[in-house]
Design a protein around this motif. Structure first.
Motif, PDB file in Angstrom:
ATOM      1  N   ASN B 207      40.959  27.958  34.156  1.00 33.34           N
ATOM      2  CA  ASN B 207      40.153  27.886  32.921  1.00 33.34           C
ATOM      3  C   ASN B 207      40.731  26.874  31.928  1.00 33.34           C
ATOM      4  OD1 ASN B 207      39.450  31.424  33.103  1.00 33.34           O
ATOM      5  ND2 ASN B 207      38.161  29.730  33.753  1.00 33.34           N
ATOM      6  N   ALA B 208      42.065  26.775  31.904  1.00 33.25           N
ATOM      7  CA  ALA B 208      42.717  25.878  30.936  1.00 33.25           C
ATOM      8  C   ALA B 208      42.342  24.412  31.163  1.00 33.25           C
ATOM      9  CB  ALA B 208      44.237  26.037  31.009  1.00 33.25           C
ATOM     10  N   VAL B 209      41.974  24.061  32.392  1.00 31.76           N
ATOM     11  CA  VAL B 209      41.589  22.667  32.669  1.00 31.76           C
ATOM     12  C   VAL B 209      40.068  22.531  32.804  1.00 31.76           C
ATOM     13  CG1 VAL B 209      43.810  22.078  33.692  1.00 31.76           C
ATOM     14  CG2 VAL B 209      41.974  22.916  35.181  1.00 31.76           C
ATOM     15  N   GLY B 210      39.340  23.539  32.306  1.00 36.61           N
ATOM     16  CA  GLY B 210      37.875  23.453  32.261  1.00 36.61           C
ATOM     17  C   GLY B 210      37.177  23.961  33.506  1.00 36.61           C
ATOM     18  N   GLY B 211      37.941  24.443  34.488  1.00 41.63           N
ATOM     19  CA  GLY B 211      37.341  24.907  35.730  1.00 41.63           C
ATOM     20  C   GLY B 211      36.803  26.323  35.616  1.00 41.63           C
ATOM     21  N   GLY B 212      35.913  26.674  36.562  1.00 42.52           N
ATOM     22  CA  GLY B 212      35.369  28.021  36.604  1.00 42.52           C
ATOM     23  C   GLY B 212      35.928  28.787  37.783  1.00 42.52           C
ATOM     24  N   VAL B 213      36.119  30.103  37.600  1.00 45.05           N
ATOM     25  CA  VAL B 213      36.605  30.947  38.696  1.00 45.05           C
ATOM     26  C   VAL B 213      35.412  31.686  39.301  1.00 45.05           C
ATOM     27  CG1 VAL B 213      38.108  32.874  39.334  1.00 45.05           C
ATOM     28  CG2 VAL B 213      38.869  31.202  37.624  1.00 45.05           C
ATOM     29  N   VAL B 214      35.137  31.430  40.566  1.00 44.01           N
ATOM     30  CA  VAL B 214      34.005  32.045  41.251  1.00 44.01           C
ATOM     31  C   VAL B 214      34.393  33.421  41.786  1.00 44.01           C
ATOM     32  CG1 VAL B 214      32.337  31.770  43.137  1.00 44.01           C
ATOM     33  CG2 VAL B 214      33.183  29.748  41.925  1.00 44.01           C
ATOM     34  N   ASP B 215      35.621  33.508  42.279  1.00 47.37           N
ATOM     35  CA  ASP B 215      36.114  34.762  42.841  1.00 47.37           C
ATOM     36  C   ASP B 215      37.639  34.670  42.848  1.00 47.37           C
ATOM     37  OD1 ASP B 215      36.122  37.243  44.001  1.00 47.37           O
ATOM     38  OD2 ASP B 215      35.346  36.601  45.952  1.00 47.37           O
ATOM     39  N   SER B 216      38.304  35.810  42.792  1.00 40.51           N
ATOM     40  CA  SER B 216      39.764  35.762  42.849  1.00 40.51           C
ATOM     41  C   SER B 216      40.280  37.120  43.275  1.00 40.51           C
ATOM     42  CB  SER B 216      40.356  35.359  41.498  1.00 40.51           C
ATOM     43  OG  SER B 216      40.058  36.322  40.515  1.00 40.51           O
ATOM     44  N   GLY B 217      41.549  37.153  43.709  1.00 49.23           N
ATOM     45  CA  GLY B 217      42.108  38.420  44.154  1.00 49.23           C
ATOM     46  C   GLY B 217      43.547  38.305  44.611  1.00 49.23           C
ATOM     47  N   TYR B 218      43.988  39.354  45.289  1.00 51.35           N
ATOM     48  CA  TYR B 218      45.372  39.465  45.748  1.00 51.35           C
ATOM     49  C   TYR B 218      45.346  39.711  47.242  1.00 51.35           C
ATOM     50  CZ  TYR B 218      50.178  41.398  45.856  1.00 51.35           C
ATOM     51  OH  TYR B 218      51.509  41.649  46.116  1.00 51.35           O
ATOM     52  N   GLU B 219      46.159  38.971  47.990  1.00 48.75           N
ATOM     53  CA  GLU B 219      46.261  39.199  49.435  1.00 48.75           C
ATOM     54  C   GLU B 219      47.713  39.077  49.857  1.00 48.75           C
ATOM     55  OE1 GLU B 219      43.634  37.852  53.109  1.00 48.75           O
ATOM     56  OE2 GLU B 219      44.943  36.220  52.522  1.00 48.75           O
ATOM     57  N   LYS B 220      48.271  40.135  50.339  1.00 46.74           N
ATOM     58  CA  LYS B 220      49.631  40.166  50.885  1.00 46.74           C
ATOM     59  C   LYS B 220      50.616  39.265  50.119  1.00 46.74           C
ATOM     60  CE  LYS B 220      52.004  40.744  55.239  1.00 46.74           C
ATOM     61  NZ  LYS B 220      53.302  40.565  54.584  1.00 46.74           N
ATOM     62  N   ASP B 221      51.031  39.710  48.957  1.00 45.61           N
ATOM     63  CA  ASP B 221      52.063  39.039  48.146  1.00 45.61           C
ATOM     64  C   ASP B 221      51.616  37.724  47.505  1.00 45.61           C
ATOM     65  OD1 ASP B 221      53.587  41.114  49.219  1.00 45.61           O
ATOM     66  OD2 ASP B 221      54.474  39.839  50.777  1.00 45.61           O
ATOM     67  N   ASN B 222      50.308  37.425  47.560  1.00 43.72           N
ATOM     68  CA  ASN B 222      49.804  36.182  46.972  1.00 43.72           C
ATOM     69  C   ASN B 222      48.578  36.429  46.092  1.00 43.72           C
ATOM     70  OD1 ASN B 222      51.207  33.662  48.395  1.00 43.72           O
ATOM     71  ND2 ASN B 222      50.981  35.289  49.917  1.00 43.72           N
ATOM     72  N   TRP B 223      48.443  35.604  45.058  1.00 42.60           N
ATOM     73  CA  TRP B 223      47.211  35.570  44.272  1.00 42.60           C
ATOM     74  C   TRP B 223      46.376  34.416  44.777  1.00 42.60           C
ATOM     75  CZ3 TRP B 223      46.281  39.714  41.639  1.00 42.60           C
ATOM     76  CH2 TRP B 223      47.335  40.438  41.053  1.00 42.60           C
TER      77      TRP B 223
END
Lengths: 127, 238
Positions: B207-223
């Motif tokens: 978001n800080a660089v103007g981008g949009g987040v379509v989906d996000s989450g956590y998978e085995k020790d990673n974002w």
């Protein structure tokens, strides 16, 4: 370095990216090799609309290959023309630059290609 | 503890604590990196045939093997890793810095950047990396970014909320008795710099660089986050 890859590369120098002369990069002193890659019509047909055809014509002329038609063939034309499909597969995916360099038409920087791999790391004064 | 943010020259710091390490451990590292993470695999498998993408920080190119109906230009700073990545047809691999990519803006349908930007040692450089990737995308393009999480208390490392986010992580290079190193040793430990992401930090960087987040989450020790060029494109199909 495939001929197709060259269509998706430009100069790494930030100031060059906005200029029209930095794309495509110009191959210089190039040695070419040909690899055998399994034909994949599904890939080839769908890639063509994303290829910058004008830039490809420039690259083909600079590498000294036979001229391409002035406009990209449609999927229907390719489906009906096995020879053209094979030729485009060979040109875009099988034909590779093994040694040489790629020169930016704006800043003149030359990116070396060694053993088929192009190096776009810039010297400190250009970053 | 790594004090990366205070380093006067972040690029020199990363050269020593990231790039040089990967160049030296390339072959051993590559032999341990062959399993594709499920989120990355499904993102790659759902791509339309003939779409064009980037794999920024492609390492040994293990994700280049997932889908042969698309065309990917992989890039990495380590020439030894790029040599391995270049063997994955029909794709291509080049040597490039993730902050200085040699691509035209707006040409690419997709990008992946897996386990890469957590090696950048300042917040500015991590955001710049996201910006550089998003600039390469078409308006309907999507990028999948994957970083190591701070919250991983059940992992071998055991970090969790409240721990230091800037850490050095050892890589033990084993050569075996038949190929000892110059000093006769059969193993050598390298330290790699990592920034461990807090919950929400990756999305905030996008978001800080103007981008949009379509989906996000956590998978085995990673974002992870699937993002696009602009907030206004998050609802577009893709």
């Amino acid at each position: 370095m495939k001929v197709l890859t060259l269509n998706f590369l430009t100069c790494a120098v930030k100031a060059c990216k906005s200029t029209s002369t930095s794309f495509p990069l110009h191959p210089k002193d190039c040695e070419m090799v040909s690899d055998t890659i399994e034909p994949n019509p599904k890939l080839l047909y769908n890639i063509l609309p994303r290829v910058n055809w004008t830039a490809l014509l420039t690259t083909v002329a600079e590498l000294g290959f036979p001229e391409l038609p002035p406009n990209p063939p449609t999927i229907e034309e390719l489906q009906a023309d096995e020879k053209m499909t094979q030729e485009l597969h060979t040109l875009l995916l099988e034909t590779q630059i093994s040694e040489g360099c790629l020169v930016c038409g704006n800043c003149g920087h030359a990116y070396a290609i060694k053993e088929g791999i192009a190096n776009f790391l810039l010297p400190n004064h250009l970053v | 503890m790594a004090d990366a943010a205070a380093a006067p020259n972040a690029d020199q710091y990363e050269e020593q604590h990231v790039h040089e390490v990967y160049e030296q451990i390339a072959s051993h590292f590559s032999s341990t990196r062959y399993q594709a993470w499920p989120i990355v695999k499904s993102f790659m498998q759902e791509l339309e045939p003939g779409t064009i993408g980037l794999d920024v920080g492609c390492g040994n190119g293990k994700y280049l093997a997932v889908n042969k109906d698309v065309f990917i230009v992989g890039s990495d700073r380590s020439s030894n890793l790029v040599k391995i990545a270049a063997q994955h047809e029909p794709h291509s691999a080049i040597i490039a810095d993730s902050l200085v990519l040699p691509h035209q803006p707006g040409r690419f349908d997709f990008a992946i950047c897996i386990a890469v930007i957590h090696h950048l040692s300042t917040p500015q450089r991590r955001q710049e990396a996201v910006k550089v990737i998003l600039e390469c995308l078409r308006d309907d393009g999507r990028a999948l970014i994957y970083v190591w999480a701070l919250e991983q208390k059940n992992s071998r490392r055991g970090w969790d909320e409240g721990d230091d986010q800037d850490v050095m992580v050892p890589w033990v290079l084993k050569t075996g008795k038949k190929n000892p190193m110059e000093d006769g040793a059969t193993e050598k430990t390298f330290q790699r710099y990592y920034h461990l992401y807090r919950s929400g930090e990756l999305e905030a960087d996008v978001n800080a660089v103007g981008g949009g987040v379509v989906d996000s989450g956590y998978e085995k020790d990673n974002w992870w986050a699937i993002c696009c060029k602009s907030e206004s494109f998050t609802k577009a199909s893709g």
